[in-house]
Design an enzyme around this catalytic site. Sequence first.
Site, mmCIF file in Angstrom:
data_model
loop_
_atom_site.group_PDB
_atom_site.id
_atom_site.type_symbol
_atom_site.label_atom_id
_atom_site.label_comp_id
_atom_site.label_asym_id
_atom_site.label_seq_id
_atom_site.Cartn_x
_atom_site.Cartn_y
_atom_site.Cartn_z
ATOM 1 N N GLU A 107 9.354 0.388 2.874
ATOM 2 C CA GLU A 107 9.437 -0.377 4.121
ATOM 3 C C GLU A 107 8.794 -1.736 3.889
ATOM 4 O O GLU A 107 7.642 -1.819 3.460
ATOM 5 C CB GLU A 107 8.712 0.350 5.261
ATOM 6 C CG GLU A 107 8.851 -0.420 6.574
ATOM 7 C CD GLU A 107 7.919 0.099 7.659
ATOM 8 O OE1 GLU A 107 8.418 0.734 8.591
ATOM 9 O OE2 GLU A 107 6.691 -0.126 7.550
ATOM 10 N N THR A 163 -3.006 -6.370 13.137
ATOM 11 C CA THR A 163 -4.164 -5.782 12.449
ATOM 12 C C THR A 163 -5.215 -5.338 13.466
ATOM 13 O O THR A 163 -5.765 -4.236 13.388
ATOM 14 C CB THR A 163 -4.780 -6.814 11.465
ATOM 15 O OG1 THR A 163 -3.747 -7.267 10.617
ATOM 16 C CG2 THR A 163 -5.901 -6.224 10.639
ATOM 17 N N SER A 204 4.268 -2.199 22.997
ATOM 18 C CA SER A 204 2.852 -2.527 22.799
ATOM 19 C C SER A 204 2.620 -4.035 22.707
ATOM 20 O O SER A 204 1.506 -4.518 22.877
ATOM 21 C CB SER A 204 2.367 -1.894 21.489
ATOM 22 O OG SER A 204 3.152 -2.364 20.400
ATOM 23 N N ARG A 243 0.845 -1.206 0.000
ATOM 24 C CA ARG A 243 0.000 0.000 0.000
ATOM 25 C C ARG A 243 0.874 1.247 0.000
ATOM 26 O O ARG A 243 2.028 1.211 0.434
ATOM 27 C CB ARG A 243 -0.920 0.008 1.231
ATOM 28 C CG ARG A 243 -0.189 0.105 2.581
ATOM 29 C CD ARG A 243 -0.216 1.516 3.112
ATOM 30 N NE ARG A 243 0.522 1.721 4.347
ATOM 31 C CZ ARG A 243 1.787 2.081 4.423
ATOM 32 N NH1 ARG A 243 2.488 2.240 3.339
ATOM 33 N NH2 ARG A 243 2.382 2.313 5.583
ATOM 34 N N ALA A 247 4.920 12.990 9.495
ATOM 35 C CA ALA A 247 5.950 14.007 9.273
ATOM 36 C C ALA A 247 5.906 15.029 10.406
ATOM 37 O O ALA A 247 6.938 15.423 10.959
ATOM 38 C CB ALA A 247 5.714 14.681 7.924
ATOM 39 N N ARG A 251 4.051 -5.722 2.637
ATOM 40 C CA ARG A 251 3.909 -6.647 3.766
ATOM 41 C C ARG A 251 4.016 -8.080 3.260
ATOM 42 O O ARG A 251 3.318 -8.461 2.318
ATOM 43 C CB ARG A 251 2.576 -6.413 4.464
ATOM 44 C CG ARG A 251 2.466 -7.170 5.768
ATOM 45 C CD ARG A 251 1.305 -6.656 6.580
ATOM 46 N NE ARG A 251 1.512 -5.297 7.065
ATOM 47 C CZ ARG A 251 0.544 -4.480 7.470
ATOM 48 N NH1 ARG A 251 -0.689 -4.889 7.457
ATOM 49 N NH2 ARG A 251 0.822 -3.260 7.889
HETATM 50 P P1 0O2 Z 1 0.503 2.651 9.153
HETATM 51 O O1 0O2 Z 1 -0.926 2.987 9.269
HETATM 52 O O2 0O2 Z 1 0.771 1.184 9.236
HETATM 53 O O3 0O2 Z 1 1.156 3.296 7.985
HETATM 54 P P2 0O2 Z 1 10.658 5.234 14.384
HETATM 55 O O4 0O2 Z 1 10.999 6.414 13.514
HETATM 56 O O5 0O2 Z 1 11.497 4.028 14.094
HETATM 57 O O6 0O2 Z 1 10.601 5.562 15.832
HETATM 58 P P3 0O2 Z 1 8.390 4.547 12.763
HETATM 59 O O7 0O2 Z 1 8.879 5.346 11.628
HETATM 60 O O8 0O2 Z 1 6.934 4.641 13.076
HETATM 61 O O9 0O2 Z 1 9.129 4.871 14.097
HETATM 62 O O10 0O2 Z 1 8.826 3.084 12.463
HETATM 63 P P4 0O2 Z 1 8.296 1.731 13.066
HETATM 64 O O11 0O2 Z 1 8.201 1.788 14.524
HETATM 65 O O12 0O2 Z 1 9.185 0.707 12.493
HETATM 66 O O13 0O2 Z 1 6.790 1.610 12.529
HETATM 67 C C1 0O2 Z 1 6.481 1.597 11.189
HETATM 68 C C2 0O2 Z 1 5.204 0.840 10.993
HETATM 69 O O14 0O2 Z 1 5.250 -0.400 11.702
HETATM 70 C C3 0O2 Z 1 3.949 1.487 11.503
HETATM 71 O O15 0O2 Z 1 3.477 2.405 10.582
HETATM 72 C C4 0O2 Z 1 3.011 0.303 11.670
HETATM 73 O O16 0O2 Z 1 2.546 -0.159 10.420
HETATM 74 C C5 0O2 Z 1 3.958 -0.731 12.211
HETATM 75 N N1 0O2 Z 1 3.982 -0.659 13.679
HETATM 76 C C6 0O2 Z 1 4.954 -0.174 14.449
HETATM 77 N N2 0O2 Z 1 4.639 -0.278 15.748
HETATM 78 C C7 0O2 Z 1 3.423 -0.844 15.804
HETATM 79 C C8 0O2 Z 1 2.535 -1.229 16.887
HETATM 80 O O17 0O2 Z 1 2.818 -1.071 18.066
HETATM 81 N N3 0O2 Z 1 1.342 -1.802 16.521
HETATM 82 C C9 0O2 Z 1 0.984 -2.003 15.223
HETATM 83 N N4 0O2 Z 1 -0.194 -2.571 14.989
HETATM 84 N N5 0O2 Z 1 1.793 -1.652 14.210
HETATM 85 C C10 0O2 Z 1 2.982 -1.081 14.482
HETATM 86 P P5 0O2 Z 1 2.478 3.572 11.043
HETATM 87 O O18 0O2 Z 1 2.961 4.845 10.479
HETATM 88 O O19 0O2 Z 1 2.282 3.547 12.515
HETATM 89 O O20 0O2 Z 1 1.091 3.282 10.464
#
Ligand code: 0O2
Length: 270
Positions: A143, A156, A118, A46, A57, A81
């Site tokens: 990513e 999810t 989490s 996606r 940002a 993914r």
């Molecule tokens: P979406 O809606 O999936 O796009 P950092 O800069 O390393 O501190 P960053 O950039 O958020 O943080 O990187 P990280 O932690 O690797 O997370 C990237 C994505 O991993 C997230 O995107 C989520 O998809 C997933 N993710 C990370 N932590 C969690 C969590 O605790 N629970 C769930 N369900 N997913 C998680 P986004 O932007 O959050 O959202």
Amino acid sequence: MEIQLWRKILDPYNQAVDELVVKFNHIKKEFRDERLYSPIEEVSGRVKRIYSILEKAQRKGVDLNDINMIEAKVEDIAGIRIICQFEEDINKVVDIIRNRADLEIKQEKDYITESKKSGYRSYHVIAYYTVETINGPKKLEVEIQIRTLAMNFWSTIEHSLQYKYKGNIPPEVKERLLSAAQAVGYLDNEMAAVREEIMDAQNSNRAKTLLVSDILTNIENLYSVANQREVKKIQDEFYKIFSTGNQELLARFNQQLDMLAENHKAQTYQ
Ligand code: 0O2
């Protein structure tokens, strides 16, 4: 910034996601065509929604007018993914990614060895990928999240709760989610213990499916070149053998059909 402009900015990311989904699905197909177990079970992708890009940002303190900075700091604008059946498949997928010439790894985040607070578990690879556009090549970041089916189920559900509670999940729900994450770990361990059994069953099912599809292709090819009555007899014979459920008999029958098709020059190119 104009919404129109955002569409243009996101276009190469859409292209990257489309291309990588095809490429990873093809890896899965290659394994299966070679009659090998594929560490990749499902692939999806996606492009992050503009709202989420802006939100992230902002969270990272980036000036929203600075698109270069947004692209550099929001590493998951393009997200792939990859879902695996078993935890040990994750390393195999990461190795595949490390060895690809079209992906240059920027960073790996191992939330499997050490889960997030989490309870989130997944392996993330941030990589550079180049797409060819009418304006020339564009190198961007993607990513790739790699996790098991069970981990994906948990994340999810948890993700939708984060959305519902806008990041402030009540403590009692958080507690439940942590215990569910533990259960997911337990489930993956239990599945690993019976991995060989599960793989045997899946391989045998897949082999049966392929065999039947080979037989039907042979019958179809013969239909266009051989005597119709002869083909009808072959088809009746196939249903008789099929109803015995005996795979060896089916394999032998297929070999005979291969020879017959060869005689009639009715084989198709694969
Ligand atoms: P979406 O809606 O999936 O796009 P950092 O800069 O390393 O501190 P960053 O950039 O958020 O943080 O990187 P990280 O932690 O690797 O997370 C990237 C994505 O991993 C997230 O995107 C989520 O998809 C997933 N993710 C990370 N932590 C969690 C969590 O605790 N629970 C769930 N369900 N997913 C998680 P986004 O932007 O959050 O959202």
